[in-house]
Design a protein around this motif. Structure first.
Motif, short mmCIF file in Angstrom:
data_model
loop_
_atom_site.label_atom_id
_atom_site.label_comp_id
_atom_site.label_asym_id
_atom_site.label_seq_id
_atom_site.Cartn_x
_atom_site.Cartn_y
_atom_site.Cartn_z
N ARG A 60 30.03 -42.74 -0.18
CA ARG A 60 29.86 -44.15 -0.53
C ARG A 60 28.44 -44.46 -1.02
O ARG A 60 28.25 -45.34 -1.84
N PHE A 61 27.45 -43.80 -0.43
CA PHE A 61 26.10 -44.14 -0.87
C PHE A 61 25.57 -43.13 -1.89
O PHE A 61 24.37 -42.97 -2.07
N ASN A 62 26.55 -42.57 -2.60
CA ASN A 62 26.25 -41.77 -3.79
C ASN A 62 25.21 -40.69 -3.50
O ASN A 62 24.21 -40.55 -4.21
N TYR A 63 25.48 -39.94 -2.45
CA TYR A 63 24.66 -38.78 -2.08
C TYR A 63 23.18 -39.16 -1.95
O TYR A 63 22.31 -38.51 -2.52
N GLY A 64 22.98 -40.25 -1.23
CA GLY A 64 21.61 -40.64 -0.90
C GLY A 64 20.95 -41.59 -1.87
O GLY A 64 19.85 -42.07 -1.62
N LYS A 65 21.61 -41.90 -2.98
CA LYS A 65 20.97 -42.78 -3.96
C LYS A 65 20.92 -44.23 -3.48
O LYS A 65 20.01 -44.97 -3.83
N ILE A 66 21.95 -44.62 -2.72
CA ILE A 66 22.07 -46.02 -2.33
C ILE A 66 21.38 -46.24 -0.98
O ILE A 66 21.68 -45.53 -0.01
N GLU A 67 20.48 -47.19 -0.93
CA GLU A 67 19.84 -47.55 0.33
C GLU A 67 19.93 -49.05 0.52
O GLU A 67 19.85 -49.81 -0.44
N ARG A 68 20.10 -49.46 1.75
CA ARG A 68 20.20 -50.89 2.04
C ARG A 68 19.06 -51.31 2.94
O ARG A 68 18.87 -50.76 4.01
N GLU A 69 18.34 -52.34 2.49
CA GLU A 69 17.19 -52.79 3.26
C GLU A 69 17.61 -53.63 4.46
O GLU A 69 16.98 -53.60 5.50
N PHE A 70 18.72 -54.39 4.28
CA PHE A 70 19.10 -55.33 5.33
C PHE A 70 20.42 -54.93 5.96
O PHE A 70 21.31 -55.75 6.13
N SER A 71 20.53 -53.67 6.27
CA SER A 71 21.73 -53.20 6.93
C SER A 71 21.51 -51.75 7.34
O SER A 71 20.68 -51.04 6.76
N GLU A 72 22.27 -51.34 8.36
CA GLU A 72 22.24 -49.94 8.75
C GLU A 72 23.29 -49.15 7.97
O GLU A 72 23.58 -48.00 8.29
N TYR A 73 23.89 -49.79 6.97
CA TYR A 73 24.86 -49.08 6.12
C TYR A 73 24.19 -47.87 5.51
O TYR A 73 23.04 -47.98 5.09
N PRO A 74 24.84 -46.73 5.42
CA PRO A 74 26.27 -46.49 5.69
C PRO A 74 26.58 -46.08 7.13
O PRO A 74 27.76 -45.94 7.46
N ASP A 75 25.56 -45.89 7.96
CA ASP A 75 25.87 -45.40 9.31
C ASP A 75 26.49 -46.47 10.19
O ASP A 75 27.21 -46.17 11.14
N GLY A 76 26.20 -47.73 9.90
CA GLY A 76 26.69 -48.80 10.76
C GLY A 76 25.76 -49.02 11.93
O GLY A 76 24.89 -48.19 12.25
N GLY A 77 25.96 -50.18 12.57
CA GLY A 77 25.10 -50.55 13.69
C GLY A 77 24.26 -51.77 13.37
O GLY A 77 23.19 -51.98 13.94
N ASP A 78 24.74 -52.56 12.43
CA ASP A 78 24.03 -53.80 12.12
C ASP A 78 24.00 -54.70 13.34
O ASP A 78 24.85 -54.59 14.23
N ASP A 79 23.05 -55.62 13.35
CA ASP A 79 23.12 -56.70 14.31
C ASP A 79 22.96 -58.01 13.55
O ASP A 79 22.83 -58.02 12.32
N LYS A 80 23.00 -59.10 14.29
CA LYS A 80 22.98 -60.41 13.64
C LYS A 80 21.76 -60.58 12.74
O LYS A 80 21.83 -61.17 11.66
N GLN A 81 20.63 -60.04 13.18
CA GLN A 81 19.39 -60.21 12.41
C GLN A 81 19.48 -59.55 11.03
O GLN A 81 18.92 -60.05 10.06
N ASP A 82 20.19 -58.41 10.97
CA ASP A 82 20.39 -57.76 9.67
C ASP A 82 21.10 -58.71 8.71
O ASP A 82 20.77 -58.79 7.52
#
Lengths: 362, 125
Positions: A60-82
Protein backbone atom coordinates in the motif's frame (compact mmCIF):
# COMPACT_ATOMS: atom_id res chain seq x y z
CA UNK A 1 -11.52 30.23 -6.64
CA UNK A 2 -12.32 29.39 -3.03
CA UNK A 3 -9.75 28.56 -0.37
CA UNK A 4 -10.71 25.44 1.61
CA UNK A 5 -9.47 27.06 4.81
CA UNK A 6 -12.23 29.69 4.50
CA UNK A 7 -15.05 27.19 4.03
CA UNK A 8 -16.55 24.20 5.70
CA UNK A 9 -14.82 21.02 4.60
CA UNK A 10 -16.37 17.70 5.58
CA UNK A 11 -14.29 14.63 4.83
CA UNK A 12 -16.67 11.71 4.42
CA UNK A 13 -13.99 9.05 4.38
CA UNK A 14 -11.11 9.32 6.81
CA UNK A 15 -9.68 5.99 7.84
CA UNK A 16 -8.90 5.54 11.44
CA UNK A 17 -5.70 3.47 11.39
CA UNK A 18 -6.76 1.17 14.20
CA UNK A 19 -4.98 -1.91 15.45
CA UNK A 20 -6.27 -5.09 16.98
CA UNK A 21 -4.26 -4.20 20.05
CA UNK A 22 -6.29 -1.01 20.46
CA UNK A 23 -9.69 -2.52 19.79
CA UNK A 24 -9.36 -5.93 21.47
CA UNK A 25 -9.75 -4.65 25.06
CA UNK A 26 -13.19 -3.38 24.09
CA UNK A 27 -14.32 -6.57 22.39
CA UNK A 28 -16.73 -9.04 23.99
CA UNK A 29 -15.45 -12.38 25.24
CA UNK A 30 -14.34 -14.91 24.17
CA UNK A 31 -12.98 -12.95 21.23
CA UNK A 32 -11.27 -10.40 23.41
CA UNK A 33 -9.08 -13.11 24.91
CA UNK A 34 -8.68 -14.94 21.62
CA UNK A 35 -7.38 -11.84 19.90
CA UNK A 36 -5.14 -10.84 22.73
CA UNK A 37 -3.62 -14.32 22.81
CA UNK A 38 -3.37 -14.61 19.05
CA UNK A 39 0.15 -13.30 18.96
CA UNK A 40 -0.82 -10.72 16.39
CA UNK A 41 -0.02 -7.97 18.84
CA UNK A 42 -0.03 -4.59 17.23
CA UNK A 43 0.42 -5.83 13.69
CA UNK A 44 -2.90 -4.32 12.73
CA UNK A 45 -2.51 -3.05 9.21
CA UNK A 46 1.23 -3.70 9.12
CA UNK A 47 2.27 -4.69 5.65
CA UNK A 48 6.00 -4.82 5.84
CA UNK A 49 6.07 -8.59 5.59
CA UNK A 50 3.01 -8.99 3.42
CA UNK A 51 4.61 -6.77 0.84
CA UNK A 52 7.05 -9.59 0.16
CA UNK A 53 4.67 -12.47 0.72
CA UNK A 54 1.52 -10.64 -0.13
CA UNK A 55 -1.84 -11.30 1.37
CA UNK A 56 -2.97 -8.71 -1.13
CA UNK A 57 -0.97 -7.83 -4.19
CA UNK A 58 1.65 -5.24 -3.66
CA UNK A 59 2.32 -2.80 -0.96
CA UNK A 60 0.00 0.00 0.00
CA UNK A 61 2.76 2.47 0.73
CA UNK A 62 4.50 1.68 -2.52
CA UNK A 63 7.56 0.02 -1.05
CA UNK A 64 8.42 2.83 1.28
CA UNK A 65 7.64 5.77 -0.99
CA UNK A 66 4.50 6.81 0.87
CA UNK A 67 4.88 8.39 4.29
CA UNK A 68 2.21 9.94 6.44
CA UNK A 69 2.99 12.76 8.81
CA UNK A 70 -0.28 12.65 10.72
CA UNK A 71 -0.85 8.96 11.06
CA UNK A 72 0.87 5.74 11.99
CA UNK A 73 -0.25 4.38 8.62
CA UNK A 74 0.54 1.82 7.31
CA UNK A 75 1.30 0.09 10.61
CA UNK A 76 -1.72 1.48 12.40
CA UNK A 77 -1.99 2.73 15.95
CA UNK A 78 -3.32 6.21 15.41
CA UNK A 79 -4.81 8.09 18.29
CA UNK A 80 -7.19 11.00 18.42
CA UNK A 81 -4.36 13.53 18.24
CA UNK A 82 -3.21 12.10 14.90
CA UNK A 83 -6.66 12.77 13.53
CA UNK A 84 -6.87 16.29 14.98
CA UNK A 85 -3.46 17.28 13.61
CA UNK A 86 -4.15 15.73 10.25
CA UNK A 87 -7.46 17.55 9.91
CA UNK A 88 -5.76 20.81 10.75
CA UNK A 89 -3.04 20.14 8.19
CA UNK A 90 -5.55 19.37 5.43
CA UNK A 91 -7.96 22.20 6.38
CA UNK A 92 -10.71 19.69 7.12
CA UNK A 93 -13.33 20.73 9.67
CA UNK A 94 -15.30 17.52 10.01
CA UNK A 95 -14.35 13.90 9.40
CA UNK A 96 -16.35 10.72 9.27
CA UNK A 97 -14.08 8.00 10.59
CA UNK A 98 -14.16 4.55 9.03
CA UNK A 99 -12.19 1.70 10.54
CA UNK A 100 -9.22 0.71 8.46
CA UNK A 101 -9.19 -2.88 9.69
CA UNK A 102 -12.85 -3.53 8.91
CA UNK A 103 -12.13 -3.11 5.21
CA UNK A 104 -10.72 -6.64 5.27
CA UNK A 105 -13.88 -8.22 6.71
CA UNK A 106 -14.86 -9.52 3.29
CA UNK A 107 -12.07 -12.05 3.56
CA UNK A 108 -13.79 -13.82 6.44
CA UNK A 109 -16.29 -16.42 5.36
CA UNK A 110 -16.46 -18.41 8.60
CA UNK A 111 -19.79 -18.35 10.41
CA UNK A 112 -18.28 -17.18 13.67
CA UNK A 113 -18.50 -13.97 15.68
CA UNK A 114 -15.16 -12.44 14.71
CA UNK A 115 -16.49 -9.55 12.67
CA UNK A 116 -19.32 -8.87 15.10
CA UNK A 117 -16.93 -8.85 18.05
CA UNK A 118 -14.46 -6.59 16.29
CA UNK A 119 -17.21 -4.15 15.32
CA UNK A 120 -18.67 -4.03 18.81
CA UNK A 121 -15.22 -3.45 20.26
CA UNK A 122 -14.43 -0.84 17.61
CA UNK A 123 -17.62 1.10 18.32
CA UNK A 124 -16.92 1.20 22.06
CA UNK A 125 -13.25 2.02 21.49
CA UNK A 126 -14.04 4.89 19.14
CA UNK A 127 -16.66 6.31 21.50
CA UNK A 128 -14.28 6.10 24.42
CA UNK A 129 -11.03 7.17 22.81
CA UNK A 130 -11.49 9.00 19.52
CA UNK A 131 -14.85 10.36 18.40
CA UNK A 132 -15.58 13.90 19.50
CA UNK A 133 -18.31 15.92 17.78
CA UNK A 134 -17.00 19.10 19.40
CA UNK A 135 -13.79 18.56 17.44
CA UNK A 136 -15.68 17.56 14.29
CA UNK A 137 -14.72 13.89 14.61
CA UNK A 138 -17.67 11.65 13.84
CA UNK A 139 -17.90 7.96 13.08
CA UNK A 140 -19.64 5.55 10.76
CA UNK A 141 -20.46 2.22 12.39
CA UNK A 142 -19.45 -0.86 10.41
CA UNK A 143 -22.21 -3.40 9.89
CA UNK A 144 -21.32 -7.07 10.43
CA UNK A 145 -23.94 -7.63 7.77
CA UNK A 146 -23.48 -11.37 7.40
CA UNK A 147 -25.24 -11.53 10.78
CA UNK A 148 -28.38 -9.40 10.79
CA UNK A 149 -29.04 -9.74 14.52
CA UNK A 150 -25.50 -8.60 15.28
CA UNK A 151 -25.95 -5.65 12.95
CA UNK A 152 -29.13 -4.65 14.75
CA UNK A 153 -27.25 -4.93 18.06
CA UNK A 154 -24.72 -2.43 16.75
CA UNK A 155 -27.52 -0.12 15.67
CA UNK A 156 -29.02 -0.41 19.17
CA UNK A 157 -25.64 0.52 20.62
CA UNK A 158 -25.21 3.70 18.58
CA UNK A 159 -28.77 4.98 18.41
CA UNK A 160 -28.31 7.53 21.20
CA UNK A 161 -24.73 8.38 20.33
CA UNK A 162 -24.41 11.71 18.58
CA UNK A 163 -20.90 10.78 17.44
CA UNK A 164 -22.13 8.07 15.04
CA UNK A 165 -23.91 9.52 12.04
CA UNK A 166 -24.31 6.54 9.72
CA UNK A 167 -23.20 3.01 8.96
CA UNK A 168 -20.66 1.36 6.67
CA UNK A 169 -21.27 -1.68 4.50
CA UNK A 170 -18.00 -3.01 3.09
CA UNK A 171 -18.69 -3.89 -0.52
CA UNK A 172 -15.82 -6.35 -0.99
CA UNK A 173 -16.83 -9.90 -0.24
CA UNK A 174 -20.52 -9.26 0.52
CA UNK A 175 -22.37 -12.33 -0.61
CA UNK A 176 -25.22 -12.44 -1.39
CA UNK A 177 -24.81 -8.97 -2.81
CA UNK A 178 -26.15 -6.10 -0.78
CA UNK A 179 -29.44 -5.64 -2.61
CA UNK A 180 -30.60 -9.01 -1.28
CA UNK A 181 -33.67 -9.06 0.96
CA UNK A 182 -31.53 -10.56 3.70
CA UNK A 183 -30.24 -7.08 4.49
CA UNK A 184 -33.67 -5.43 4.58
CA UNK A 185 -33.81 -5.26 8.39
CA UNK A 186 -30.58 -3.23 8.41
CA UNK A 187 -31.91 -0.85 5.77
CA UNK A 188 -35.27 -0.58 7.51
CA UNK A 189 -33.61 0.35 10.78
CA UNK A 190 -31.20 2.80 9.16
CA UNK A 191 -34.09 4.48 7.40
CA UNK A 192 -35.95 4.79 10.72
CA UNK A 193 -32.91 6.21 12.48
CA UNK A 194 -31.96 8.53 9.63
CA UNK A 195 -28.59 6.82 9.19
CA UNK A 196 -27.15 6.97 5.68
CA UNK A 197 -25.69 3.68 4.45
CA UNK A 198 -22.15 4.23 3.22
CA UNK A 199 -21.03 1.41 0.95
CA UNK A 200 -17.27 1.36 1.01
CA UNK A 201 -15.11 -0.74 -1.24
CA UNK A 202 -12.32 -2.81 0.26
CA UNK A 203 -9.07 -4.51 -0.48
CA UNK A 204 -9.94 -7.94 0.80
CA UNK A 205 -9.65 -10.56 -1.87
CA UNK A 206 -8.19 -8.12 -4.34
CA UNK A 207 -5.63 -10.57 -5.67
CA UNK A 208 -8.32 -12.96 -6.79
CA UNK A 209 -11.12 -10.47 -7.21
CA UNK A 210 -12.33 -12.20 -10.33
CA UNK A 211 -9.46 -14.42 -11.32
CA UNK A 212 -6.13 -15.34 -9.81
CA UNK A 213 -2.81 -14.38 -11.27
CA UNK A 214 -2.59 -10.61 -11.28
CA UNK A 215 0.91 -9.55 -10.46
CA UNK A 216 0.91 -6.00 -9.16
CA UNK A 217 -1.25 -3.62 -7.27
CA UNK A 218 -1.64 -1.31 -10.24
CA UNK A 219 -3.75 -4.08 -11.74
CA UNK A 220 -5.70 -5.22 -8.71
CA UNK A 221 -6.29 -1.79 -7.25
CA UNK A 222 -7.47 -0.41 -10.56
CA UNK A 223 -9.94 -3.24 -11.05
CA UNK A 224 -10.76 -4.74 -7.68
CA UNK A 225 -12.03 -1.63 -5.93
CA UNK A 226 -14.15 -0.85 -8.94
CA UNK A 227 -15.61 -4.33 -9.20
CA UNK A 228 -16.47 -4.45 -5.50
CA UNK A 229 -18.47 -1.25 -5.72
CA UNK A 230 -20.02 -1.89 -9.11
CA UNK A 231 -21.23 -5.35 -8.12
CA UNK A 232 -23.09 -3.91 -5.14
CA UNK A 233 -24.42 -0.85 -6.95
CA UNK A 234 -26.01 -3.10 -9.54
CA UNK A 235 -27.57 -5.29 -6.86
CA UNK A 236 -28.82 -2.40 -4.72
CA UNK A 237 -30.28 -0.63 -7.75
CA UNK A 238 -31.91 -3.63 -9.45
CA UNK A 239 -33.37 -5.15 -6.29
CA UNK A 240 -35.13 -1.88 -5.53
CA UNK A 241 -33.57 -0.92 -2.19
CA UNK A 242 -34.44 2.69 -2.97
CA UNK A 243 -38.07 1.75 -3.65
CA UNK A 244 -38.33 -0.37 -0.53
CA UNK A 245 -36.77 2.30 1.67
CA UNK A 246 -37.39 5.61 -0.05
CA UNK A 247 -36.02 7.76 2.78
CA UNK A 248 -32.76 5.84 3.05
CA UNK A 249 -29.71 7.81 1.94
CA UNK A 250 -27.34 5.65 -0.12
CA UNK A 251 -23.68 6.59 -0.49
CA UNK A 252 -20.94 4.80 -2.42
CA UNK A 253 -17.36 5.52 -1.51
CA UNK A 254 -13.92 5.22 -3.01
CA UNK A 255 -13.92 4.31 -6.63
CA UNK A 256 -13.67 7.75 -8.17
CA UNK A 257 -16.37 8.98 -10.52
CA UNK A 258 -15.52 7.97 -14.07
CA UNK A 259 -17.07 4.51 -13.77
CA UNK A 260 -20.53 5.86 -13.03
CA UNK A 261 -21.56 7.01 -16.53
CA UNK A 262 -20.41 3.71 -18.01
CA UNK A 263 -22.24 1.63 -15.43
CA UNK A 264 -25.39 3.73 -15.70
CA UNK A 265 -25.37 3.43 -19.47
CA UNK A 266 -24.83 -0.31 -19.40
CA UNK A 267 -27.41 -1.10 -16.72
CA UNK A 268 -30.02 1.02 -18.50
CA UNK A 269 -29.33 -0.80 -21.74
CA UNK A 270 -29.86 -4.12 -19.94
CA UNK A 271 -33.01 -2.85 -18.29
CA UNK A 272 -34.62 -1.88 -21.59
CA UNK A 273 -34.17 -5.48 -22.72
CA UNK A 274 -35.07 -7.17 -19.42
CA UNK A 275 -37.36 -4.77 -17.56
CA UNK A 276 -39.44 -7.50 -15.91
CA UNK A 277 -36.38 -8.74 -14.02
CA UNK A 278 -36.36 -5.61 -11.87
CA UNK A 279 -40.07 -5.47 -11.01
CA UNK A 280 -39.84 -3.04 -8.10
CA UNK A 281 -38.33 -0.26 -10.19
CA UNK A 282 -40.43 2.71 -11.16
CA UNK A 283 -37.73 4.13 -13.39
CA UNK A 284 -34.54 2.97 -15.03
CA UNK A 285 -31.92 1.59 -12.63
CA UNK A 286 -29.43 4.20 -13.75
CA UNK A 287 -31.82 6.90 -12.56
CA UNK A 288 -31.63 5.42 -9.07
CA UNK A 289 -27.85 5.24 -9.25
CA UNK A 290 -27.54 8.92 -10.08
CA UNK A 291 -29.73 9.62 -7.04
CA UNK A 292 -27.15 7.90 -4.84
CA UNK A 293 -24.36 9.95 -3.31
CA UNK A 294 -20.75 9.32 -4.29
CA UNK A 295 -17.52 10.01 -2.50
CA UNK A 296 -15.18 11.75 -4.91
CA UNK A 297 -11.94 10.01 -4.03
CA UNK A 298 -9.74 8.94 -5.79
CA UNK A 299 -10.82 11.58 -8.26
CA UNK A 300 -9.45 10.97 -11.75
CA UNK A 301 -8.03 14.46 -12.14
CA UNK A 302 -5.87 13.37 -15.06
CA UNK A 303 -8.90 12.36 -17.13
CA UNK A 304 -9.94 14.36 -20.15
CA UNK A 305 -11.63 17.47 -18.75
CA UNK A 306 -14.71 16.98 -20.91
CA UNK A 307 -15.11 13.42 -19.61
CA UNK A 308 -14.83 14.60 -16.02
CA UNK A 309 -17.40 17.27 -16.72
CA UNK A 310 -19.83 14.68 -18.09
CA UNK A 311 -19.31 12.56 -14.98
CA UNK A 312 -20.06 15.47 -12.67
CA UNK A 313 -23.06 16.38 -14.78
CA UNK A 314 -24.52 12.85 -14.74
CA UNK A 315 -24.00 12.32 -11.02
CA UNK A 316 -24.86 15.90 -10.08
CA UNK A 317 -22.76 18.17 -7.92
CA UNK A 318 -25.49 17.92 -5.29
CA UNK A 319 -24.76 14.20 -5.04
CA UNK A 320 -20.99 14.34 -4.60
CA UNK A 321 -19.22 14.22 -1.27
CA UNK A 322 -15.62 15.18 -0.72
CA UNK A 323 -13.66 12.28 0.74
CA UNK A 324 -9.96 12.26 1.52
CA UNK A 325 -9.41 8.57 2.34
CA UNK A 326 -6.60 9.86 4.53
CA UNK A 327 -4.18 8.40 5.55
CA UNK A 328 -4.34 5.82 2.78
CA UNK A 329 -1.75 5.93 0.07
CA UNK A 330 -3.96 7.49 -2.61
CA UNK A 331 -5.69 10.17 -0.50
CA UNK A 332 -7.16 13.37 -1.98
CA UNK A 333 -6.69 16.82 -0.48
CA UNK A 334 -9.57 19.33 -0.62
CA UNK A 335 -7.65 21.11 -3.37
CA UNK A 336 -8.62 18.27 -5.68
CA UNK A 337 -12.10 19.77 -5.62
CA UNK A 338 -11.20 23.46 -5.50
CA UNK A 339 -8.89 23.10 -8.50
CA UNK A 340 -11.56 21.66 -10.80
CA UNK A 341 -12.02 24.25 -13.53
CA UNK A 342 -15.56 23.31 -14.55
CA UNK A 343 -17.09 23.93 -11.12
CA UNK A 344 -18.32 27.22 -9.79
CA UNK A 345 -17.61 28.18 -6.20
CA UNK A 346 -21.05 27.12 -4.99
CA UNK A 347 -20.50 23.63 -6.42
CA UNK A 348 -17.11 23.52 -4.73
CA UNK A 349 -18.57 24.49 -1.36
CA UNK A 350 -21.35 21.93 -1.73
CA UNK A 351 -19.03 19.08 -2.61
CA UNK A 352 -16.49 20.02 0.04
CA UNK A 353 -18.96 20.25 2.90
CA UNK A 354 -22.54 21.37 2.48
CA UNK A 355 -23.82 18.19 0.80
CA UNK A 356 -22.40 16.11 3.65
CA UNK A 357 -23.99 18.39 6.24
CA UNK A 358 -27.33 17.63 4.65
CA UNK A 359 -26.84 13.90 4.08
CA UNK A 360 -25.41 13.14 7.52
CA UNK A 361 -27.42 15.80 9.36
CA UNK A 362 -24.24 17.19 10.88
CA UNK B 1 -63.29 5.30 -40.70
CA UNK B 2 -64.34 5.23 -44.34
CA UNK B 3 -63.64 2.31 -46.63
CA UNK B 4 -61.01 4.33 -48.50
CA UNK B 5 -58.77 5.01 -45.56
CA UNK B 6 -58.77 1.68 -43.86
CA UNK B 7 -56.94 -1.56 -44.41
CA UNK B 8 -58.65 -4.90 -44.05
CA UNK B 9 -56.88 -7.29 -41.70
CA UNK B 10 -59.15 -10.31 -41.76
CA UNK B 11 -62.01 -12.06 -39.97
CA UNK B 12 -62.09 -11.31 -36.24
CA UNK B 13 -62.99 -14.92 -35.62
CA UNK B 14 -59.56 -15.97 -36.86
CA UNK B 15 -57.88 -14.27 -33.89
CA UNK B 16 -57.29 -16.00 -30.59
CA UNK B 17 -56.07 -13.97 -27.64
CA UNK B 18 -52.35 -13.45 -28.13
CA UNK B 19 -52.52 -13.63 -31.91
CA UNK B 20 -51.09 -10.89 -34.07
CA UNK B 21 -51.29 -10.21 -37.79
CA UNK B 22 -49.02 -7.94 -39.78
CA UNK B 23 -50.53 -5.67 -42.43
CA UNK B 24 -49.10 -3.01 -44.66
CA UNK B 25 -50.55 0.42 -43.89
CA UNK B 26 -49.21 2.98 -46.31
CA UNK B 27 -45.47 2.73 -46.16
CA UNK B 28 -45.25 1.03 -42.78
CA UNK B 29 -46.03 -2.34 -41.30
CA UNK B 30 -48.58 -2.49 -38.51
CA UNK B 31 -49.20 -5.33 -36.13
CA UNK B 32 -52.80 -6.03 -35.18
CA UNK B 33 -52.86 -7.80 -31.86
CA UNK B 34 -55.67 -9.41 -29.93
CA UNK B 35 -55.15 -9.26 -26.20
CA UNK B 36 -57.69 -9.47 -23.39
CA UNK B 37 -60.43 -9.81 -25.98
CA UNK B 38 -59.55 -6.41 -27.49
CA UNK B 39 -57.79 -5.52 -30.72
CA UNK B 40 -54.79 -3.19 -30.75
CA UNK B 41 -52.65 -1.97 -33.61
CA UNK B 42 -49.04 -0.89 -33.21
CA UNK B 43 -46.23 0.03 -35.59
CA UNK B 44 -44.22 -3.11 -36.35
CA UNK B 45 -40.88 -1.42 -35.94
CA UNK B 46 -39.02 -1.50 -32.66
CA UNK B 47 -37.58 1.95 -31.78
CA UNK B 48 -34.48 0.17 -30.52
CA UNK B 49 -33.10 -1.45 -33.64
CA UNK B 50 -35.98 -1.58 -36.10
CA UNK B 51 -36.93 -5.16 -35.26
CA UNK B 52 -40.35 -6.67 -36.08
CA UNK B 53 -41.73 -6.10 -32.61
CA UNK B 54 -45.27 -7.21 -33.43
CA UNK B 55 -44.03 -10.62 -34.49
CA UNK B 56 -42.95 -11.23 -30.90
CA UNK B 57 -44.59 -12.90 -27.94
CA UNK B 58 -47.85 -11.47 -26.62
CA UNK B 59 -48.23 -12.34 -22.97
CA UNK B 60 -49.22 -11.00 -19.54
CA UNK B 61 -46.63 -8.80 -17.90
CA UNK B 62 -44.56 -10.35 -15.12
CA UNK B 63 -44.84 -8.00 -12.14
CA UNK B 64 -43.58 -8.08 -8.57
CA UNK B 65 -44.94 -6.98 -5.23
CA UNK B 66 -42.89 -6.54 -2.11
CA UNK B 67 -44.44 -7.88 1.07
CA UNK B 68 -42.18 -6.01 3.50
CA UNK B 69 -38.63 -6.09 4.90
CA UNK B 70 -37.00 -9.47 4.47
CA UNK B 71 -39.77 -10.82 2.25
CA UNK B 72 -39.20 -12.12 -1.24
CA UNK B 73 -40.64 -10.07 -4.05
CA UNK B 74 -43.76 -11.98 -5.09
CA UNK B 75 -43.64 -12.27 -8.86
CA UNK B 76 -46.69 -13.17 -10.86
CA UNK B 77 -48.17 -12.62 -14.31
CA UNK B 78 -50.69 -9.80 -14.31
CA UNK B 79 -53.52 -10.66 -16.68
CA UNK B 80 -54.60 -7.02 -16.69
CA UNK B 81 -51.37 -5.93 -18.35
CA UNK B 82 -50.46 -7.41 -21.69
CA UNK B 83 -47.11 -6.84 -23.33
CA UNK B 84 -45.57 -7.59 -26.69
CA UNK B 85 -41.82 -8.19 -26.90
CA UNK B 86 -39.55 -7.63 -29.84
CA UNK B 87 -38.02 -10.96 -30.88
CA UNK B 88 -34.70 -9.34 -31.69
CA UNK B 89 -33.70 -8.01 -28.23
CA UNK B 90 -36.68 -8.33 -25.94
CA UNK B 91 -37.79 -4.72 -25.70
CA UNK B 92 -41.30 -5.02 -24.30
CA UNK B 93 -44.26 -2.71 -24.83
CA UNK B 94 -47.69 -2.41 -23.32
CA UNK B 95 -50.08 -3.42 -26.08
CA UNK B 96 -52.69 -0.88 -25.00
CA UNK B 97 -50.47 2.18 -24.83
CA UNK B 98 -47.55 1.17 -27.02
CA UNK B 99 -45.20 2.39 -24.28
CA UNK B 100 -42.02 0.53 -23.37
CA UNK B 101 -42.60 -1.04 -19.96
CA UNK B 102 -39.30 0.25 -18.57
CA UNK B 103 -39.13 3.68 -20.13
CA UNK B 104 -42.27 5.35 -21.46
CA UNK B 105 -40.24 7.72 -23.62
CA UNK B 106 -40.10 4.87 -26.11
CA UNK B 107 -43.51 4.44 -27.69
CA UNK B 108 -44.76 2.36 -30.61
CA UNK B 109 -47.17 4.49 -32.65
CA UNK B 110 -50.76 3.29 -32.27
CA UNK B 111 -53.41 2.91 -34.94
CA UNK B 112 -57.17 2.76 -34.65
CA UNK B 113 -58.74 -0.66 -35.08
CA UNK B 114 -62.38 -1.42 -35.72
CA UNK B 115 -64.32 -4.64 -36.16
CA UNK B 116 -67.15 -4.27 -38.59
CA UNK B 117 -69.40 -7.13 -39.62
CA UNK B 118 -66.91 -9.55 -38.16
CA UNK B 119 -63.97 -8.12 -40.08
CA UNK B 120 -60.99 -6.33 -38.52
CA UNK B 121 -59.79 -3.07 -40.10
CA UNK B 122 -56.94 -0.68 -39.32
CA UNK B 123 -57.25 3.02 -39.93
CA UNK B 124 -54.63 3.98 -42.47
CA UNK B 125 -54.63 7.73 -41.71
Amino acid sequence: MIDPSDHLVVDCDWHYADTFEQVAPYMPEPWKTKFQKSGWGGTGVKQNLSAFFPASTGNRFNYGKIEREFSEYPDGGDDKQDVVEGMDHLDIDVTLQISHLILAMGGISADDRRVESFVKGYVDYMLEEVLDPDEGIYGLAPMPYHDIEASLDVLDRIEDEEAFVGVVMVTAGASPPLGNRKYDPIYERCEEEGYPVVYHTGGSGLDDYVRAGYQDMIETHTLGFLESNMSQIVSVACQGVAEKFPDLEIVFMESGVTYIPGLVSRINEEYLKRSEEAPLLEKKPGDYITDFYFGTQPLEVSARPDLLEICFDMIGTDRMLYASDYPHWDFDSPSVITNLPMLDDEDRRNILGQNAVEVFDL
Amino acid sequence: MSAENRVEVGPAADFEDGDAAIVQVGRVEVGVIKAGGEFHALRNECPHDGGPVCEGKVEPRLVGEWGGPGERVDQHYDDDQCIISCPWHGWSFDVETGEHIGDDRYVLPKYDVVVEDGVVYVNSE
